[in-house]
Design an enzyme around this catalytic site. Structure first.
Site, short mmCIF file in Angstrom:
data_model
loop_
_atom_site.label_atom_id
_atom_site.label_comp_id
_atom_site.label_asym_id
_atom_site.label_seq_id
_atom_site.Cartn_x
_atom_site.Cartn_y
_atom_site.Cartn_z
CG ASN A 9 -31.16 79.70 100.08
OD1 ASN A 9 -31.74 78.62 100.41
ND2 ASN A 9 -30.64 80.10 99.69
CE LYS A 11 -27.24 82.34 101.76
NZ LYS A 11 -26.42 82.60 100.78
CG HIS A 97 -28.13 80.26 95.90
ND1 HIS A 97 -26.49 80.02 96.19
CD2 HIS A 97 -29.01 81.32 96.01
CE1 HIS A 97 -26.82 81.45 97.25
NE2 HIS A 97 -27.98 81.68 97.42
CD GLU A 99 -24.25 80.37 99.48
OE1 GLU A 99 -25.01 79.89 99.48
OE2 GLU A 99 -24.77 81.85 99.80
CD GLU A 169 -30.00 85.27 95.24
OE1 GLU A 169 -30.20 85.19 96.47
OE2 GLU A 169 -29.55 84.20 95.09
N GLY A 175 -25.02 87.43 101.25
CA GLY A 175 -24.33 88.02 102.56
C GLY A 175 -23.46 88.70 103.22
CB SER A 215 -27.13 92.00 102.00
OG SER A 215 -26.08 91.32 102.37
C1 PEP Z 1 -29.36 83.76 99.41
O1 PEP Z 1 -28.39 83.42 100.18
O2 PEP Z 1 -29.92 83.92 98.36
C2 PEP Z 1 -28.82 85.24 100.01
C3 PEP Z 1 -29.33 86.44 99.20
O3 PEP Z 1 -28.47 85.61 101.22
P1 PEP Z 1 -28.81 86.58 101.66
O4 PEP Z 1 -30.11 86.95 102.02
O5 PEP Z 1 -27.69 85.83 103.31
O6 PEP Z 1 -27.44 87.81 101.25
#
Ligand code: PEP
Length: 255
Positions: A9, A11, A97, A99, A169, A175, A215
């Site tokens: 992803n 982003k 997601h 976000e 998630e 992040g 992460s």
């Molecule tokens: C994500 O954006 O779905 C995500 C898991 O980000 P990160 O791997 O940076 O934590």
């Protein structure tokens, strides 16, 4: 049998030339790795979709949008419909997601509409669920995830549900550099599979790919992927460097 999936992803990162360059690098790495059993997905910004679709040709690679509109077409300035996404050659769309849920107010009701649009346009959906820190600390994480599944997806019949990939998630791990432990991930993935089983039956539950996101990186991938209910990953930060992303793909192929 469910698929092993490693989905990036991006982003809101990478200009168009930078994105094409990254896609080229990933494409070459995937060709060299030849991960026969892994579906690799590049979740790019909308404006990259068409070019990235033309750039990649490794058979394991597919491209995904990170969102789509609730409506089919019309006077919705700035929106991108699922039909437009599909017309670029995209196979997937990421929906729900955290976000999008938290910064753009995407509710379960909005997601139901987006899911319907995506399916009408033959996209496969990577549907994100996950609790915030406070919900985990107050031990409401199972309840929250169950509710997100029930309210966002369980309106679907069994054949439509077969086009859904679930991404767990935990929001506190996205992040932040904090990762769920392998045991926390396995526990939640097994729970999600049991909830799917309760609604759609054993076969559907066994065939549903459930990805971990938060992460995930080249260092912790082996530990997370060795869990029986962790079918792959949704990766933000570590998907922006071809080398790191390739190491995660190699780890998924190996476990
Ligand atoms: C994500 O954006 O779905 C995500 C898991 O980000 P990160 O791997 O940076 O934590």
């Amino acid at each position: 049998m469910r698929k092993k999936i490693v989905a990036g992803n991006w982003k809101m990162n990478k200009t168009l030339p930078e994105g094409i360059e990254l896609a080229k690098e990933v494409n070459e790495k995937v060709k060299a790795l030849h991960p026969a059993g892994v579906q690799v997905v590049l979740g790019t910004p909308f404006i990259h979709l068409s070019e990235v679709n033309k750039t990649v040709n490794a058979p394991q690679l597919a491209v995904s949008a990170q969102n789509c509109a609730t409506e089919a077409s019309g006077a919705y300035t700035g929106e991108i419909s699922a039909a437009m996404v599909a017309s670029t050659g995209c196979r997937y769309v990421i929906l729900g997601h955290s976000e999008r849920r938290s910064y753009y107010g995407e509710t379960d009701a909005i997601l139901v509409k987006k899911v319907a649009q995506a399916l009408e346009n033959n996209l496969e959906i990577i549907f994100c669920v996950g609790e915030v820190l406070e919900e985990r600390e107050s031990e409401r994480h199972f309840e929250v995830v169950r509710s997100q599944l029930e309210k966002g997806l369980f309106q679907l019949d069994k054949s439509a549900f077969a086009r859904i990939v679930i991404a767990y998630e935990p929001v506190w791990a996205i992040g932040t550099g904090k990762t769920a432990t392998a045991a926390q991930a396995q526990e939640m993935h097994a729970f999600i599979r049991s909830v799917v089983n309760g609604k759609y039956g054993t076969e559907a539950a066994q065939n549903t790919s459930i990805l971990y996101g938060g992460s995930l990186n080249a260092k912790n991938a082996d530990e997370l992927f060795s869990n029986p209910d962790v079918d792959g990953g949704l990766i933000g930060g570590a998907s922006l460097k071809a080398e790191d992303f390739a190491a995660i793909i190699a780890s998924r192929e190996a476990h």
